[in-house]
Scaffold this motif. Structure first.
Motif, mmCIF file in Angstrom:
data_model
loop_
_atom_site.group_PDB
_atom_site.id
_atom_site.type_symbol
_atom_site.label_atom_id
_atom_site.label_comp_id
_atom_site.label_asym_id
_atom_site.label_seq_id
_atom_site.Cartn_x
_atom_site.Cartn_y
_atom_site.Cartn_z
ATOM 1 N N ILE A 20 -24.430 -12.802 7.410
ATOM 2 C CA ILE A 20 -23.219 -13.621 7.328
ATOM 3 C C ILE A 20 -22.180 -12.805 6.565
ATOM 4 N N VAL A 21 -21.019 -12.615 7.166
ATOM 5 C CA VAL A 21 -19.951 -11.830 6.546
ATOM 6 C C VAL A 21 -18.964 -12.775 5.851
ATOM 7 N N TYR A 22 -18.637 -12.454 4.603
ATOM 8 C CA TYR A 22 -17.676 -13.264 3.841
ATOM 9 C C TYR A 22 -16.327 -12.539 3.786
ATOM 10 N N ASN A 23 -15.244 -13.292 4.046
ATOM 11 C CA ASN A 23 -13.887 -12.745 3.996
ATOM 12 C C ASN A 23 -13.041 -13.471 2.959
ATOM 13 N N HIS A 24 -12.479 -12.717 2.036
ATOM 14 C CA HIS A 24 -11.707 -13.271 0.920
ATOM 15 C C HIS A 24 -10.264 -13.566 1.299
ATOM 16 N N GLY A 25 -9.549 -14.189 0.372
ATOM 17 C CA GLY A 25 -8.133 -14.477 0.552
ATOM 18 C C GLY A 25 -7.267 -13.254 0.298
ATOM 19 N N SER A 26 -5.946 -13.415 0.398
ATOM 20 C CA SER A 26 -5.023 -12.289 0.288
ATOM 21 C C SER A 26 -5.168 -11.564 -1.052
ATOM 22 N N LEU A 27 -5.312 -10.256 -0.955
ATOM 23 C CA LEU A 27 -5.452 -9.345 -2.094
ATOM 24 C C LEU A 27 -6.622 -9.694 -3.019
ATOM 25 N N GLY A 28 -7.595 -10.435 -2.487
ATOM 26 C CA GLY A 28 -8.827 -10.631 -3.232
ATOM 27 C C GLY A 28 -9.710 -9.415 -3.024
ATOM 28 N N ASN A 29 -11.008 -9.558 -3.301
ATOM 29 C CA ASN A 29 -11.933 -8.467 -3.015
ATOM 30 C C ASN A 29 -13.325 -9.021 -2.756
ATOM 31 N N TYR A 30 -14.285 -8.119 -2.625
ATOM 32 C CA TYR A 30 -15.662 -8.509 -2.300
ATOM 33 C C TYR A 30 -16.215 -9.567 -3.242
ATOM 34 N N ALA A 31 -15.776 -9.554 -4.521
ATOM 35 C CA ALA A 31 -16.324 -10.460 -5.532
ATOM 36 C C ALA A 31 -15.966 -11.919 -5.277
ATOM 37 N N SER A 32 -15.017 -12.172 -4.375
ATOM 38 C CA SER A 32 -14.667 -13.554 -4.037
ATOM 39 C C SER A 32 -15.855 -14.299 -3.426
ATOM 40 N N MET A 33 -16.868 -13.552 -2.991
ATOM 41 C CA MET A 33 -18.053 -14.178 -2.416
ATOM 42 C C MET A 33 -18.776 -15.067 -3.432
ATOM 43 N N LYS A 34 -18.448 -14.921 -4.714
ATOM 44 C CA LYS A 34 -19.091 -15.754 -5.743
ATOM 45 C C LYS A 34 -18.842 -17.246 -5.497
ATOM 46 N N ILE A 78 -16.821 -7.721 2.121
ATOM 47 C CA ILE A 78 -16.052 -6.469 2.164
ATOM 48 C C ILE A 78 -14.639 -6.701 1.627
ATOM 49 N N SER A 79 -14.195 -5.825 0.740
ATOM 50 C CA SER A 79 -12.785 -5.852 0.341
ATOM 51 C C SER A 79 -11.974 -5.389 1.550
ATOM 52 N N ALA A 80 -11.102 -6.260 2.025
ATOM 53 C CA ALA A 80 -10.423 -6.033 3.308
ATOM 54 C C ALA A 80 -9.518 -4.815 3.304
ATOM 55 N N LEU A 81 -9.254 -4.310 4.484
ATOM 56 C CA LEU A 81 -8.221 -3.291 4.657
ATOM 57 C C LEU A 81 -6.933 -3.801 4.007
ATOM 58 N N GLY A 82 -6.318 -2.962 3.166
ATOM 59 C CA GLY A 82 -5.083 -3.351 2.500
ATOM 60 C C GLY A 82 -5.286 -3.932 1.124
ATOM 61 N N SER A 83 -6.544 -4.261 0.778
ATOM 62 C CA SER A 83 -6.831 -4.830 -0.533
ATOM 63 C C SER A 83 -7.293 -3.736 -1.490
ATOM 64 N N PRO A 84 -6.905 -3.826 -2.755
ATOM 65 C CA PRO A 84 -7.304 -2.798 -3.724
ATOM 66 C C PRO A 84 -8.819 -2.701 -3.807
ATOM 67 N N GLY A 85 -9.313 -1.464 -3.864
ATOM 68 C CA GLY A 85 -10.751 -1.222 -3.846
ATOM 69 C C GLY A 85 -11.167 -0.624 -2.531
ATOM 70 N N SER A 86 -10.643 -1.185 -1.434
ATOM 71 C CA SER A 86 -10.812 -0.569 -0.117
ATOM 72 C C SER A 86 -9.541 0.213 0.224
ATOM 73 N N CYS A 87 -9.483 0.705 1.437
ATOM 74 C CA CYS A 87 -8.332 1.491 1.891
ATOM 75 C C CYS A 87 -7.056 0.646 1.825
ATOM 76 N N SER A 88 -6.104 1.035 0.985
ATOM 77 C CA SER A 88 -4.889 0.247 0.783
ATOM 78 C C SER A 88 -3.749 1.160 0.339
ATOM 79 N N PRO A 89 -2.525 0.645 0.293
ATOM 80 C CA PRO A 89 -1.413 1.462 -0.202
ATOM 81 C C PRO A 89 -1.661 2.048 -1.588
ATOM 82 N N SER A 90 -2.317 1.269 -2.460
ATOM 83 C CA SER A 90 -2.532 1.743 -3.835
ATOM 84 C C SER A 90 -3.684 2.743 -3.930
ATOM 85 N N THR A 91 -4.812 2.446 -3.261
ATOM 86 C CA THR A 91 -5.979 3.318 -3.410
ATOM 87 C C THR A 91 -5.817 4.651 -2.686
#
Length: 314
Positions: free
Chosen positions: A37-51, A73-86
């Motif tokens: 089961i894959v969990y997807n977080h809200g905008s600019l969240g990350n993998y830890a939102s699965m809590k 998974i920390s989504a594309l565009g979210s800090p931690g994964s591939c994003s403008p900041s990282t």
């Protein structure tokens, strides 16, 4: 991942993907994972939102950790994964869509875990955009979708909120420089504060004293400067352009929609209810809660309904 190609044709190499797993992996006769089961977080969240699902992951519960294997998974565009900041590309990062987020995730699951089919996908807020888009673009990829506090298109007041955030950011001439300045930090804080009224219910905010509200408002603004302004801008534009209304009839999986009457972002009468009518094989849960848009943090209150839905996939 070695590389990722965006739907606009742009390609990035050496792509970072941040993720976590939880639960018990089980395999079929071919040695492939069969209970993912894959969990997807809200905008600019990350993998830890699965809590958010941990309180209902107990033995015999809806998301029994002994029955299911969760990947967040920390989504594309979210800090931690591939994003403008990282990537440090800032405003030179390729523009991305919700479909790009879906494809980024799907490619990673294939390359890392050799997954070509999952049991289900859970999405909260923007994560719901991802879950629905995946069910549309890849109708045989999952058996079920749980879409919480979300919608099938960004429109009305929510679209204007996104436009407003964009206007605030673009009004700062330093944004185009691609480097952080004191002015951009102030602009970032102002842009994030525009979101303050869209979390808790109106009743919950009304019941706070003005002193309490001022304190919460100040804290919200101070915490927001930890966000990268380029991550925010790109994510905001991605969500602002989200609209799958005309494609909902392509969904073949079973869908559970979770909504809250007090959600200031996505009121059920405009979002969850019409969405449930447009998706043929869907169920709808609507609850009252002062948590409003944050209701996904109280899944225990709908434990019975979740268990009833998940029993069909145990």
């Amino acid at each position: 991942m070695e590389s990722f190609e965006f739907e606009n044709g742009k390609v990035l190499n050496d792509v970072t993907v941040e993720y976590m797993t939880f639960g018990t992996p089980k395999y079929d006769e071919q040695g492939k994972l069969k209970n993912v089961i894959v969990y997807n977080h809200g905008s600019l969240g990350n993998y830890a939102s699965m809590k958010k699902i941990f309180p209902v992951a107990f033995k015999g519960g809806p998301f029994d950790e002994e029955k299911f294997f969760f990947i967040s998974i920390s989504a594309l565009g979210s800090p931690g994964s591939c994003s403008p900041s990282t990537t440090d590309l800032k405003n030179k990062f390729p523009k991305y869509s919700v479909r790009d987020i879906v494809n980024f995730q799907k490619q990673f699951l294939k390359e890392k875990f050799n997954i070509s089919h999952i049991l289900g996908i859970i999405g909260n807020s923007m994560g719901g955009f991802v879950a629905l888009t995946q069910a549309i673009e890849y109708p045989d990829f999952s058996d079920f979708v749980i879409c919480g506090l979300s919608t099938y298109k960004v429109a009305g007041h929510d679209y204007i909120l996104s436009k407003f955030v964009n206007e605030i950011i673009e009004s700062d001439p330093d944004y185009a420089k691609g480097e952080l300045t004191y002015s951009l930090i102030r602009t970032l804080r102002m842009a994030c504060l525009a979101e303050f009224n869209f979390g808790l219910s109106k009743k919950a905010l009304r019941e706070m004293s003005n002193v309490e509200l001022s304190s919460e408002f100040e804290n919200f603004g101070n915490e927001s400067i930890e966000v990268d302004i380029y991550d925010l801008k790109y994510c905001n534009e991605c969500c602002m352009n989200y609209d799958v209304e005309s494609d909902l009839n392509r969904i073949k999986t079973k869908v559970l929609i979770i909504a809250c009457n007090q959600d200031p972002h996505f009121p059920p009468e405009f979002d969850a209810i019409p969405m449930s009518e447009l998706i043929e094989n869907s169920e709808l849960i609507v609850r009252d809660s002062d948590l409003g848009h944050l209701f996904f943090s109280d899944l225990e209150s709908i434990c019975y309904e979740l268990k009833e839905f998940m029993d069909g996939f145990s």
